[in-house]
Enzyme design. Structure first.
Site, PDB file in Angstrom:
ATOM      1  CB  THR A   2     -15.880 -18.052   6.510  1.00 13.27           C
ATOM      2  OG1 THR A   2     -14.904 -18.124   7.560  1.00 13.27           O
ATOM      3  CG2 THR A   2     -17.271 -18.251   7.086  1.00 13.27           C
TER       4      THR A   2
ATOM      5  CB  VAL B 227      -8.512 -23.863   2.270  1.00 15.11           C
ATOM      6  CG1 VAL B 227      -8.555 -25.384   2.244  1.00 15.11           C
ATOM      7  CG2 VAL B 227      -7.165 -23.362   1.762  1.00 15.11           C
TER       8      VAL B 227
ATOM      9  NE  ARG C 243     -12.603 -13.193  12.715  1.00 16.30           N
ATOM     10  CZ  ARG C 243     -11.659 -13.795  13.421  1.00 16.30           C
ATOM     11  NH1 ARG C 243     -11.347 -13.343  14.614  1.00 16.30           N
ATOM     12  NH2 ARG C 243     -11.012 -14.849  12.946  1.00 16.30           N
TER      13      ARG C 243
ATOM     14  CB  CYS D 204       0.228 -25.207  -0.638  1.00 17.79           C
ATOM     15  SG  CYS D 204       1.058 -23.775   0.072  1.00 17.79           S
TER      16      CYS D 204
ATOM     17  CB  SER E 251      -4.656 -18.783  -3.027  1.00 23.83           C
ATOM     18  OG  SER E 251      -3.633 -19.588  -3.590  1.00 23.83           O
ATOM     19  N   GLY E 252      -2.160 -18.761  -0.895  1.00 20.99           N
ATOM     20  CA  GLY E 252      -1.537 -19.462   0.222  1.00 20.99           C
ATOM     21  C   GLY E 252      -1.650 -18.689   1.526  1.00 20.99           C
TER      22      GLY E 252
ATOM     23  NE  ARG F  86       2.887 -15.317  -0.395  1.00 22.12           N
ATOM     24  CZ  ARG F  86       2.360 -16.415   0.144  1.00 22.12           C
ATOM     25  NH1 ARG F  86       1.690 -17.281  -0.588  1.00 22.12           N
ATOM     26  NH2 ARG F  86       2.527 -16.655   1.431  1.00 22.12           N
TER      27      ARG F  86
ATOM     28  CG  HIS G  44       1.783 -22.415  -4.710  1.00 28.04           C
ATOM     29  ND1 HIS G  44       1.133 -21.209  -4.623  1.00 28.04           N
ATOM     30  CD2 HIS G  44       1.979 -22.827  -3.422  1.00 28.04           C
ATOM     31  CE1 HIS G  44       0.937 -20.904  -3.332  1.00 28.04           C
ATOM     32  NE2 HIS G  44       1.437 -21.861  -2.587  1.00 28.04           N
TER      33      HIS G  44
HETATM   34  P1  A2P Z   1     -13.551 -16.340  10.158  1.00 28.56           P
HETATM   35  O1  A2P Z   1     -14.027 -16.039   8.763  1.00 28.56           O
HETATM   36  O2  A2P Z   1     -14.666 -16.468  11.131  1.00 28.56           O
HETATM   37  O3  A2P Z   1     -12.448 -15.433  10.613  1.00 28.56           O
HETATM   38  P2  A2P Z   1      -8.289 -17.744   5.226  1.00 28.56           P
HETATM   39  O4  A2P Z   1      -7.198 -18.787   5.239  1.00 28.56           O
HETATM   40  O5  A2P Z   1      -8.927 -17.578   3.893  1.00 28.56           O
HETATM   41  O6  A2P Z   1      -7.812 -16.443   5.829  1.00 28.56           O
HETATM   42  O7  A2P Z   1      -9.447 -18.289   6.179  1.00 28.56           O
HETATM   43  C1  A2P Z   1      -9.214 -18.606   7.522  1.00 28.56           C
HETATM   44  C2  A2P Z   1     -10.388 -19.385   8.072  1.00 28.56           C
HETATM   45  O8  A2P Z   1     -10.075 -19.733   9.409  1.00 28.56           O
HETATM   46  C3  A2P Z   1     -11.674 -18.598   8.129  1.00 28.56           C
HETATM   47  O9  A2P Z   1     -12.761 -19.474   7.920  1.00 28.56           O
HETATM   48  C4  A2P Z   1     -11.672 -18.071   9.555  1.00 28.56           C
HETATM   49  O10 A2P Z   1     -12.937 -17.833  10.079  1.00 28.56           O
HETATM   50  C5  A2P Z   1     -11.092 -19.265  10.263  1.00 28.56           C
HETATM   51  N1  A2P Z   1     -10.521 -18.873  11.560  1.00 28.56           N
HETATM   52  C6  A2P Z   1      -9.542 -17.961  11.788  1.00 28.56           C
HETATM   53  N2  A2P Z   1      -9.297 -17.876  13.111  1.00 28.56           N
HETATM   54  C7  A2P Z   1     -10.121 -18.749  13.719  1.00 28.56           C
HETATM   55  C8  A2P Z   1     -10.363 -19.119  15.074  1.00 28.56           C
HETATM   56  N3  A2P Z   1      -9.661 -18.587  16.067  1.00 28.56           N
HETATM   57  N4  A2P Z   1     -11.310 -20.062  15.321  1.00 28.56           N
HETATM   58  C9  A2P Z   1     -12.005 -20.612  14.320  1.00 28.56           C
HETATM   59  N5  A2P Z   1     -11.845 -20.300  13.022  1.00 28.56           N
HETATM   60  C10 A2P Z   1     -10.909 -19.382  12.721  1.00 28.56           C
END
Ligand code: A2P
Length: 339
Positions: free
Chosen positions: A11, A14, A39, A128, A158-159, A234, A241
Site C-alpha cells: 500500500t 514503493v 491497518r 535510493c 518520496s524517500g 531534503r 533525487h
Molecule cells: P500500511 O499501509 O498498512 O501501513 P510508505 O513507505 O509509503 O510510508 O509505505 C509503507 C508501507 O509499509 C505501507 O504499505 C505500510 O502498510 C507498510 N507497513 C508499515 N508498517 C508495517 C508493519 N508493521 N507491517 C507490515 N507492513 C507495514
C-alpha cells in the site's frame, strides 16, 4: 517458469510502483500477493481488470511465495526477511536492515548481479541516493578508477513514503492559499524550504543517510578503500533525487571519454547540453528507467577530477525498479531459490 511473488508494503509509495513495474516489465508471475500491516488488511487494490485484496503480513504468508519484495520499513524487514528466507522465499529488501551484513548481497544489477550467486535468501536493495549516484559514478569508475568523491544530494519527499509526499503536496496547497503549513512527517516545513537532514544524526556529525552513500558504494563496487563525504538534503520535489558529485580518479580523465562511458552504461543516459539549457531535472526523470547524467566537466579542485549531476527516480531506480531488476536477474541466473 513463473513465480509466486509477494509485495510487503504494497500500500506504500514503493509498493504501488512495484505492482505496476512487475506488470509493465512482464515479470513471470504465477501469482501476486499484496501484503501490508493489519491497518490495510481487507483493502482492495485495482489495476486494469485485476483486483487484489491486501492481507496482513505474517510469517506464514511466505510459505507459499517464491519471491517477496519488502518495502515496509526496517522494523518489518528485521522481523520477517529471515522468516521468508527460512520458508524458501527469497526476500528482496528495500530497507537498510541487512545491507551491510557480510552474507547479504547488496545489489545494483547493472553493476554486481554476480554477487547474488550462492545467496542465502536475502538480497538487499541499496539506499535510493546511492543507487542513483552510482548510475553516474560506476561507468566513470570503470573508465578511470574511482579514488574518492564528494556529493551533495537533493532528495525528494518520496524517500520518506507516501504520507511524506502527501504532506509536501498539502503544504504547497496551503502555501498557495496563504494558510498555515503542517509538518508532521518531516522535522520542518518542506514547501518553499529545504533542510540538510535525511535520516538520523550519528555521533560523527554525519547522518545515517550520508554514511550509507560511503558504505554502500564501497560494498557494491567492491572498493573497500574508497573515500567519500556526502551531505544529504531534503528538497521540495516529489519523487526524483538529484546528486551533485565531484569525483577524483586514479587515471587521467577526459570529458569525451566520460560521456562515452556513461552513454554505454545500461542504467544511465547523457542529458548534457548546457547551451540549450538541457541538464537532468527531477520532472524529466520521474517515471523514467534510466537516470540522467549531465553537467559533466573537468573538476577544478581535484587532479584527475570530474564534476557531474545525476538525477533518477527515487521510487524507481532508487527502490522499486532496482528491486524488480534484482528479481529479473535472479530468474536469469536461475538463482531464485536460496543456496
Ligand atoms: P500500511 O499501509 O498498512 O501501513 P510508505 O513507505 O509509503 O510510508 O509505505 C509503507 C508501507 O509499509 C505501507 O504499505 C505500510 O502498510 C507498510 N507497513 C508499515 N508498517 C508495517 C508493519 N508493521 N507491517 C507490515 N507492513 C507495514
Amino acid at each position: 517458469m513463473s513465480y509466486k511473488v509477494g509485495i510487503v508494503g504494497a500500500t506504500g509509495a514503493v509498493g504501488q510502483e512495484l505492482i505496476d513495474l512487475l506488470h509493465d516489465r512482464e515479470f513471470p508471475m504465477e501469482s501476486l500477493t499484496l501484503l501490508a500491516s493489519s491497518r490495510s488488511a481487507g483493502k482492495t487494490i485495482t489495476r486494469g481488470d485485476k483486483t487484489w485484496t491486501v492481507a496482513e503480513v505474517t510469517p506464514e504468508a511466505f510459505d507459499n511465495l517464491d519471491i517477496a519484495i519488502f518495502s515496509a520499513g526496517g522494523g518489518t524487514s528485521l522481523a520477517l526477511c529471515l522468516e521468508a528466507a527460512k520458508r524458501g522465499c527469497v526476500a528482496i529488501d528495500n530497507s537498510s536492515a541487512f545491507r551491510m551484513e557480510a552474507d547479504v548481497p547488496l545489489v545494483v544489477p547493472e553493476i554486481n548481479a554476480e554477487a547474488m550467486r550462492g545467496h542465502k535468501g536475502i538480497i538487499a536493495n541499496p539506499n535510493c541516493s546511492t543507487a542513483v549516484a552510482l548510475m553516474g559514478l560506476y561507468p566513470l569508475h570503470e573508465a578511470f578508477g574511482l579514488k574518492r568523491f564528494f556529493a551533495a544530494t537533493y532528495q525528494a519527499a518520496s524517500g520518506a513514503g507516501a504520507s511524506a509526499m502527501a504532506e509536501l503536496e498539502a503544504q504547497m496547497r496551503a502555501w498557495a492559499k496563504g494558510e498555515e503549513m503542517v509538518a508532521e512527517k518531516f522535522p520542518h516545513q518542506l514547501a518553499v524550504n529545504l533542510f540538510p537532514h535525511v535520516d538520523k544524526f550519528l555521533d560523527n556529525g554525519y547522518t545515517k543517510e550520508e554514511m550509507k552513500m560511503l558504505n554502500e558504494c564501497r560494498k557494491i563496487m567492491s572498493l573497500p578503500g574508497l573515500r567519500a563525504s556526502t551531505t544529504c538534503v531534503r528538497v521540495p520535489v516529489l519523487r526524483a533525487h538529484s546528486i551533485a558529485i565531484n569525483a577524483e580518479f586514479e587515471r587521467p580523465v577526459d570529458v569525451a571519454k566520460a560521456r562515452e562511458a556513461v552513454a554505454a552504461f545500461a542504467g544511465a543516459e547523457i542529458c548534457d547540453e548546457p547551451a540549450e539549457n538541457r541538464y537532468p531535472m527531477p520532472i524529466d526523470f520521474s517515471g523514467k528507467e534510466k537516470c540522467g547524467v549531465g553537467r559533466l566537466r573537468i573538476d577544478t579542485a581535484f587532479d584527475n577530477g570530474l564534476s557531474l549531476w545525476v538525477v533518477g527516480d527515487q521510487l524507481w531506480k532508487g527502490a522499486a525498479l532496482n528491486a524488480v531488476q534484482i528479481a529479473e536477474a535472479l530468474v536469469e541466473m536461475d538463482a531464485v531459490a536460496p543456496a
